[in-house]
Write an enzyme that holds these catalytic residues in place. Structure first.
Site, mmCIF file in Angstrom:
data_model
loop_
_atom_site.group_PDB
_atom_site.id
_atom_site.type_symbol
_atom_site.label_atom_id
_atom_site.label_comp_id
_atom_site.label_asym_id
_atom_site.label_seq_id
_atom_site.Cartn_x
_atom_site.Cartn_y
_atom_site.Cartn_z
ATOM 1 N N LYS A 118 -13.156 -4.116 -48.511
ATOM 2 C CA LYS A 118 -12.642 -5.139 -47.606
ATOM 3 C C LYS A 118 -13.250 -6.507 -47.888
ATOM 4 O O LYS A 118 -12.582 -7.536 -47.753
ATOM 5 C CB LYS A 118 -12.899 -4.729 -46.158
ATOM 6 C CG LYS A 118 -12.069 -3.532 -45.719
ATOM 7 C CD LYS A 118 -12.336 -3.166 -44.270
ATOM 8 C CE LYS A 118 -11.482 -1.989 -43.841
ATOM 9 N NZ LYS A 118 -11.723 -1.612 -42.424
ATOM 10 N N LYS A 201 -2.410 3.468 -49.506
ATOM 11 C CA LYS A 201 -2.245 3.995 -48.147
ATOM 12 C C LYS A 201 -1.270 3.130 -47.359
ATOM 13 O O LYS A 201 -1.240 1.906 -47.514
ATOM 14 C CB LYS A 201 -3.602 4.008 -47.445
ATOM 15 C CG LYS A 201 -3.607 4.697 -46.092
ATOM 16 C CD LYS A 201 -5.023 4.740 -45.525
ATOM 17 C CE LYS A 201 -5.033 5.369 -44.136
ATOM 18 N NZ LYS A 201 -6.386 5.402 -43.555
ATOM 19 N N LYS A 204 -0.811 -1.361 -41.889
ATOM 20 C CA LYS A 204 -0.199 -2.333 -40.983
ATOM 21 C C LYS A 204 -0.156 -3.716 -41.613
ATOM 22 O O LYS A 204 0.654 -4.553 -41.228
ATOM 23 C CB LYS A 204 -1.009 -2.410 -39.683
ATOM 24 C CG LYS A 204 -1.347 -1.094 -39.054
ATOM 25 C CD LYS A 204 -2.434 -1.272 -37.991
ATOM 26 C CE LYS A 204 -3.078 0.056 -37.639
ATOM 27 N NZ LYS A 204 -4.203 -0.080 -36.717
#
Length: 339
Positions: A118, A201, A204
């Site tokens: 991240k 994956k 959102k």
């Protein structure tokens, strides 16, 4: 409270950053509903404090928190049988997290794969919260002496860190107070992948809305997305081994298996040799049949946010009944003066 007696208890949570996707449902919520039926006490949490490790628009965060809670309720999480609340309403989470910040080692945090992914090249510019959030996650779990945590494969490392923190706390203070929590990772749909790239994956935050199924998508949109999902030219294989090195094919088969309650083997047995022109419409019909009632109920609930807040408050009070004594005993063990 006897330090060594641990009641079987499940804890897990979802971060309200963006809308709910099929990945959240198949990878977590559907399994939670099934576990609720198994009789073990279950605690499910909208982890809003984890969401703010990166900046969130306050109005969007409130809306996303209501959407996640609505999704859990609409999917079958029963607030009378499970405990459902949003994390920030139980202050014991952050209080225990500070204790764990003082137990966890910097080297442990440096090994966390998700932080590296991240933060990327901007590790010096991200929030301290993003770096330290595995410690808060450990507090989320151990605050309830949770013995089992249903998680995706990508969160398994954080449950292992939770075990490390529990073990070090118990060792440092000569107690057996926190349990060695076990991750629960199972089911064909546990890791739902991107409809346009089976190596990623379902997220959102993906660039295109066509790469995910949103839980609030209507029937036409769900059908369109599955019919346009990326596949390879070959038909479905004769055995599950034939899905190797075919990530998009495997993803669609796994989604079908999870929605139908079957397995890869049962799906392949039914559709072996079929082309995607046959399989994708069947998958779309199945998805609409399973998801449309949930999305309808989500919309009904979200039209009455005060009712969602009422249910979250009930869950908050039940959660604090468990959390407050655990935190108080932790403070006592550590030696903090309580007047």
């Amino acid at each position: 409270m006897a330090d060594t007696q641990f009641t079987p208890r499940i804890f897990s949570g979802i971060k309200p950053s963006g809308g709910l996707t099929l990945g959240n449902y198949l990878g977590a919520i559907k399994r939670w509903v099934e576990m609720q039926e198994e009789g073990t006490q279950s605690i499910y949490c909208v982890v809003d404090l984890h969401a703010i490790t990166v900046w969130q628009d306050p109005a969007d965060l409130r809306a996303a928190t209501h959407e996640v809670a609505a999704g859990m309720l609409a999917s079958g999480i029963d607030p009378a049988r499970s405990i459902l609340f949003n994390q920030s309403q139980v202050p014991e989470h952050t209080q225990l997290a500070w204790i764990f910040n003082c137990v966890a080692r910097v080297g442990w945090m440096n090994r966390m794969t998700q932080f590296k992914e991240k933060a990327g090249a901007n590790a010096e510019k991200v929030s301290l919260g993003l770096y330290a959030y595995p410690s808060l996650m450990a507090a989320d779990i151990l605050l309830y002496h949770a013995t089992h945590v249903p998680v995706g494969e990508d969160q398994k490392q954080h449950v292992e860190l939770t075990r490390d923190i529990a073990a070090k706390f118990n060792h440092d203070y000569g107690v057996e107070f926190f349990p060695m929590t076990e991750p629960v990772i199972e089911g064909p749909g546990m890791r739902v992948m991107n409809l346009r790239d089976g190596s990623k994956k379902m997220s959102k935050s993906g660039e295109s809305d066509m790469e995910r199924i949103n839980m609030l998508d209507d029937a036409d949109t769900i059908s369109k997305k599955f019919k346009k999902a990326r596949t390879d030219p070959a038909p479905l294989p004769e055995s599950p081994e034939g899905l190797k090195d075919r990530p998009e094919a495997k993803n669609l088969v796994d989604i079908y298996a999870s929605l139908s309650g079957g397995t890869q083997e049962s799906v392949i047995a039914e559709y072996a040799g079929a082309g995607w022109g046959q399989f994708k419409p069947a998958l779309a019909d199945l998805a609409v049949d399973k998801l449309a009632p949930i999305s309808d109920e989500m919309r009904r609930l979200m039209a009455d946010p005060a009712e969602i807040d009422r249910l979250l408050a009930v869950g908050r009070d039940r959660a604090r009944e468990i959390a407050a004594p655990v935190l108080e005993r932790t403070y006592e063990i550590v030696g903090l003066v309580r007047s």
